[in-house]
Write a protein that holds these residues in place. Structure first.
Motif, PDB file in Angstrom:
ATOM      1  N   VAL A   7      -1.418   8.012   8.999  1.00 24.10           N
ATOM      2  CA  VAL A   7      -1.446   8.562   7.814  1.00 24.10           C
ATOM      3  C   VAL A   7      -3.003   9.307   8.134  1.00 24.10           C
ATOM      4  CG1 VAL A   7      -2.916   9.177   5.253  1.00 24.10           C
ATOM      5  CG2 VAL A   7      -1.467   7.204   5.494  1.00 24.10           C
ATOM      6  N   GLU A   8      -4.142   9.034   9.205  1.00 22.37           N
ATOM      7  CA  GLU A   8      -4.526   9.614  10.092  1.00 22.37           C
ATOM      8  C   GLU A   8      -4.082  10.251  11.191  1.00 22.37           C
ATOM      9  OE1 GLU A   8      -7.953  11.706   8.901  1.00 22.37           O
ATOM     10  OE2 GLU A   8      -7.444   9.434   7.080  1.00 22.37           O
ATOM     11  N   ALA A   9      -3.082   9.834  11.382  1.00 16.67           N
ATOM     12  CA  ALA A   9      -2.625  10.373  12.160  1.00 16.67           C
ATOM     13  C   ALA A   9      -1.907  11.340  12.192  1.00 16.67           C
ATOM     14  CB  ALA A   9      -1.400   9.699  14.314  1.00 16.67           C
ATOM     15  N   LEU A  10      -1.128  11.972  11.261  1.00 15.60           N
ATOM     16  CA  LEU A  10      -0.381  12.717  10.197  1.00 15.60           C
ATOM     17  C   LEU A  10      -1.661  13.785   9.965  1.00 15.60           C
ATOM     18  CD1 LEU A  10       2.576  10.697   8.924  1.00 15.60           C
ATOM     19  CD2 LEU A  10       2.769  11.964  10.512  1.00 15.60           C
ATOM     20  N   GLY A  11      -2.649  13.521   9.879  1.00 15.47           N
ATOM     21  CA  GLY A  11      -3.168  14.445   9.266  1.00 15.47           C
ATOM     22  C   GLY A  11      -4.665  14.254   8.415  1.00 15.47           C
ATOM     23  N   HIS A  30       1.103  -1.212   0.304  1.00 15.26           N
ATOM     24  CA  HIS A  30      -0.352   0.174  -0.013  1.00 15.26           C
ATOM     25  C   HIS A  30       0.858   1.000  -0.406  1.00 15.26           C
ATOM     26  CE1 HIS A  30      -4.016  -2.012   1.254  1.00 15.26           C
ATOM     27  NE2 HIS A  30      -2.986  -2.431   1.426  1.00 15.26           N
ATOM     28  N   THR A  31       0.570   2.219  -0.618  1.00  9.93           N
ATOM     29  CA  THR A  31       1.084   3.680  -0.688  1.00  9.93           C
ATOM     30  C   THR A  31       0.312   4.396  -0.365  1.00  9.93           C
ATOM     31  OG1 THR A  31       1.028   3.955  -2.913  1.00  9.93           O
ATOM     32  CG2 THR A  31       2.603   3.091  -2.117  1.00  9.93           C
ATOM     33  N   ALA A  32       0.844   5.880   0.361  1.00 14.77           N
ATOM     34  CA  ALA A  32      -0.596   7.313   0.474  1.00 14.77           C
ATOM     35  C   ALA A  32       0.691   7.855   0.348  1.00 14.77           C
ATOM     36  CB  ALA A  32      -1.042   6.618   1.706  1.00 14.77           C
ATOM     37  N   VAL A  33       0.521   9.500   0.390  1.00 17.00           N
ATOM     38  CA  VAL A  33       1.035  10.483   0.735  1.00 17.00           C
ATOM     39  C   VAL A  33       0.721  11.440   1.892  1.00 17.00           C
ATOM     40  CG1 VAL A  33       2.148  12.808  -0.482  1.00 17.00           C
ATOM     41  CG2 VAL A  33       1.594   9.838  -1.896  1.00 17.00           C
ATOM     42  N   VAL A  34       1.380  12.225   2.269  1.00 14.18           N
ATOM     43  CA  VAL A  34       0.776  13.303   3.456  1.00 14.18           C
ATOM     44  C   VAL A  34       1.176  14.298   3.401  1.00 14.18           C
ATOM     45  CG1 VAL A  34       0.389  10.949   5.420  1.00 14.18           C
ATOM     46  CG2 VAL A  34       2.596  11.389   5.072  1.00 14.18           C
ATOM     47  N   ALA A  35       0.975  15.222   3.780  1.00 12.82           N
ATOM     48  CA  ALA A  35       1.802  16.550   4.207  1.00 12.82           C
ATOM     49  C   ALA A  35       2.578  17.071   5.137  1.00 12.82           C
ATOM     50  CB  ALA A  35       0.791  17.975   4.405  1.00 12.82           C
ATOM     51  N   ALA A  36       3.125  16.000   5.724  1.00 11.40           N
ATOM     52  CA  ALA A  36       3.160  15.932   6.687  1.00 11.40           C
ATOM     53  C   ALA A  36       5.539  15.976   6.403  1.00 11.40           C
ATOM     54  CB  ALA A  36       4.414  14.774   7.491  1.00 11.40           C
ATOM     55  N   ASP A  37       6.443  16.133   6.485  1.00  7.98           N
ATOM     56  CA  ASP A  37       7.836  15.698   6.008  1.00  7.98           C
ATOM     57  C   ASP A  37       8.170  14.568   6.642  1.00  7.98           C
ATOM     58  OD1 ASP A  37       8.721  16.452   8.359  1.00  7.98           O
ATOM     59  OD2 ASP A  37       9.516  18.632   8.259  1.00  7.98           O
ATOM     60  N   PRO A  38       9.584  13.806   5.183  1.00  5.78           N
ATOM     61  CA  PRO A  38       9.723  12.736   6.290  1.00  5.78           C
ATOM     62  C   PRO A  38      10.082  12.600   7.060  1.00  5.78           C
ATOM     63  CG  PRO A  38      10.840  12.924   4.257  1.00  5.78           C
ATOM     64  CD  PRO A  38       9.630  14.402   4.694  1.00  5.78           C
ATOM     65  N   THR A  80       8.474   2.576   4.476  1.00  6.87           N
ATOM     66  CA  THR A  80       9.916   3.101   3.392  1.00  6.87           C
ATOM     67  C   THR A  80       9.414   4.483   2.999  1.00  6.87           C
ATOM     68  OG1 THR A  80      10.703   1.115   2.095  1.00  6.87           O
ATOM     69  CG2 THR A  80      10.940   3.914   1.545  1.00  6.87           C
ATOM     70  N   LEU A  81       9.587   5.307   3.456  1.00  7.18           N
ATOM     71  CA  LEU A  81       9.659   7.200   3.135  1.00  7.18           C
ATOM     72  C   LEU A  81      10.697   7.356   2.581  1.00  7.18           C
ATOM     73  CD1 LEU A  81       9.563   8.066   7.281  1.00  7.18           C
ATOM     74  CD2 LEU A  81       7.897   6.124   5.667  1.00  7.18           C
ATOM     75  N   ALA A  82       9.654   8.440   1.149  1.00  3.11           N
ATOM     76  CA  ALA A  82      10.521   9.465   0.759  1.00  3.11           C
ATOM     77  C   ALA A  82       9.907  10.524   0.239  1.00  3.11           C
ATOM     78  CB  ALA A  82       9.801   8.435  -0.771  1.00  3.11           C
ATOM     79  N   GLU A  83      10.187  11.430   0.514  1.00  2.24           N
ATOM     80  CA  GLU A  83      10.304  12.895   0.184  1.00  2.24           C
ATOM     81  C   GLU A  83      10.002  13.231  -0.814  1.00  2.24           C
ATOM     82  OE1 GLU A  83      11.547  17.597   0.943  1.00  2.24           O
ATOM     83  OE2 GLU A  83      12.805  15.872   1.690  1.00  2.24           O
ATOM     84  N   VAL A  84       8.735  13.539  -1.356  1.00  2.00           N
ATOM     85  CA  VAL A  84       7.949  14.193  -2.211  1.00  2.00           C
ATOM     86  C   VAL A  84       7.087  15.913  -2.302  1.00  2.00           C
ATOM     87  CG1 VAL A  84       6.924  11.779  -2.942  1.00  2.00           C
ATOM     88  CG2 VAL A  84       5.655  12.868  -2.085  1.00  2.00           C
ATOM     89  N   ASP A  85       6.947  15.726  -3.323  1.00  2.00           N
ATOM     90  CA  ASP A  85       6.596  17.866  -3.032  1.00  2.00           C
ATOM     91  C   ASP A  85       5.637  17.801  -2.361  1.00  2.00           C
ATOM     92  OD1 ASP A  85       8.533  18.340  -5.367  1.00  2.00           O
ATOM     93  OD2 ASP A  85       7.685  17.970  -7.370  1.00  2.00           O
ATOM     94  N   ALA A  86       4.518  17.163  -2.234  1.00  3.45           N
ATOM     95  CA  ALA A  86       3.553  17.190  -1.917  1.00  3.45           C
ATOM     96  C   ALA A  86       3.734  17.077  -0.522  1.00  3.45           C
ATOM     97  CB  ALA A  86       2.075  16.267  -2.110  1.00  3.45           C
ATOM     98  N   GLY A  87       4.707  16.126   0.845  1.00  7.89           N
ATOM     99  CA  GLY A  87       5.319  15.899   1.528  1.00  7.89           C
ATOM    100  C   GLY A  87       5.743  14.589   1.294  1.00  7.89           C
ATOM    101  N   THR A  88       5.221  13.630   1.877  1.00 11.10           N
ATOM    102  CA  THR A  88       5.823  12.506   2.301  1.00 11.10           C
ATOM    103  C   THR A  88       4.514  10.971   1.745  1.00 11.10           C
ATOM    104  OG1 THR A  88       6.901  12.825   4.053  1.00 11.10           O
ATOM    105  CG2 THR A  88       7.055  10.444   3.856  1.00 11.10           C
ATOM    106  N   GLN A  89       5.683  10.584   0.481  1.00 13.74           N
ATOM    107  CA  GLN A  89       4.915   8.826   0.483  1.00 13.74           C
ATOM    108  C   GLN A  89       5.330   8.265   1.273  1.00 13.74           C
ATOM    109  OE1 GLN A  89       4.705   7.888  -4.104  1.00 13.74           O
ATOM    110  NE2 GLN A  89       5.577   6.112  -3.162  1.00 13.74           N
ATOM    111  N   ILE A  90       4.415   7.116   1.598  1.00 18.18           N
ATOM    112  CA  ILE A  90       4.671   5.843   3.019  1.00 18.18           C
ATOM    113  C   ILE A  90       4.527   4.989   1.443  1.00 18.18           C
ATOM    114  CG2 ILE A  90       3.835   4.556   4.738  1.00 18.18           C
ATOM    115  CD1 ILE A  90       2.898   7.776   5.489  1.00 18.18           C
ATOM    116  N   THR A  91       5.303   4.464   1.576  1.00 15.13           N
ATOM    117  CA  THR A  91       5.249   2.416   1.277  1.00 15.13           C
ATOM    118  C   THR A  91       5.155   1.433   1.869  1.00 15.13           C
ATOM    119  OG1 THR A  91       6.244   3.727  -0.905  1.00 15.13           O
ATOM    120  CG2 THR A  91       5.723   0.946  -0.701  1.00 15.13           C
ATOM    121  N   TRP A  92       4.140   1.043   2.456  1.00 12.44           N
ATOM    122  CA  TRP A  92       3.572  -0.205   3.224  1.00 12.44           C
ATOM    123  C   TRP A  92       4.133  -1.627   2.450  1.00 12.44           C
ATOM    124  CZ3 TRP A  92       2.804   1.344   8.458  1.00 12.44           C
ATOM    125  CH2 TRP A  92       2.623   0.474   9.208  1.00 12.44           C
ATOM    126  N   ASP A  93       4.816  -2.114   2.836  1.00 16.54           N
ATOM    127  CA  ASP A  93       5.301  -4.247   2.248  1.00 16.54           C
ATOM    128  C   ASP A  93       5.106  -4.638   3.895  1.00 16.54           C
ATOM    129  OD1 ASP A  93       5.172  -3.232  -0.685  1.00 16.54           O
ATOM    130  OD2 ASP A  93       7.350  -2.259   0.037  1.00 16.54           O
TER     131      ASP A  93
END
Length: 179
Positions: A172-176, A36-44, A129-142
């Motif tokens: 993701v919810e805990a991060l806004g 699963h992946t998601a992007v949050v506005a929070a930085d890494p 895995t966390l990766a910085e993206v323009d919108a914040g941080t992409q979280i990949t959950w394997d």
């Protein structure tokens, strides 16, 4: 587990999914993988800080209280839970997973068959895995599971996948929320 992982997964509304993408990959060798992946506005850095505090967002526990969860984010560290004795006696405990790799702000890897998978002959590896993206941080959950089980892995895969989505959703919810 007081709250059955299977019952909870079946009861999840379709709108609960917070990941941008999800995939279950069956294995010919007796296992499966859930991604699963998601992007949050929070930085890494902020995302990492929340990731290593599961008591604030993890949803399934033997004690039905995520406040009893802890994670020691070092190799060999325990993702554990204290299980209070309702009668006031000595508490129990559970090791949900063992930390095997930590790259602060980038990667957390743990090994452990989570929840009811723990009683089977299964091994699990969770890599976040966390990766910085323009919108914040992409979280990949394997989460990769393999081994022998008395339960058909083909039937377990969608349930485990739903619960993994729930764990990522809690983070993701805990991060806004997702962006």
């Amino acid at each position: 587990m007081r709250r059955s992982m299977f019952a909870l997964a079946a009861a999840l509304p379709a709108s609960f999914a917070t990941s941008a993408t999800a995939e279950v990959v069956p294995s010919e060798t007796g296992g499966f993988a859930s991604t699963h992946t998601a992007v949050v506005a929070a930085d890494p850095a902020a995302t990492w800080a929340m990731l290593i505090e599961p008591q604030h967002w993890w949803s399934h526990s033997w004690s039905d209280n995520s406040a009893n969860m802890s994670l020691n984010p070092v190799a060999g560290g325990c993702f554990c839970e204290v299980i209070p004795d309702p009668a006031g006696g000595a508490p129990g405990s559970a090791e949900h997973a063992r930390v095997v790799m930590v790259m602060p702000g980038r990667t957390l890897r743990m090994v452990g068959a989570l929840g009811p998978l723990q009683s089977e002959g299964l091994a699990g590896t969770l890599t976040v895995t966390l990766a910085e993206v323009d919108a914040g941080t992409q979280i990949t959950w394997d989460y990769v599971i393999g081994g022998q089980s008395r339960l058909p892995l083909g039937e377990l895969a969608p349930v485990v996948d739903s619960v993994q989505a729930e764990f990522l959703g809690g983070l993701v919810e805990a991060l806004g929320g997702a962006v």
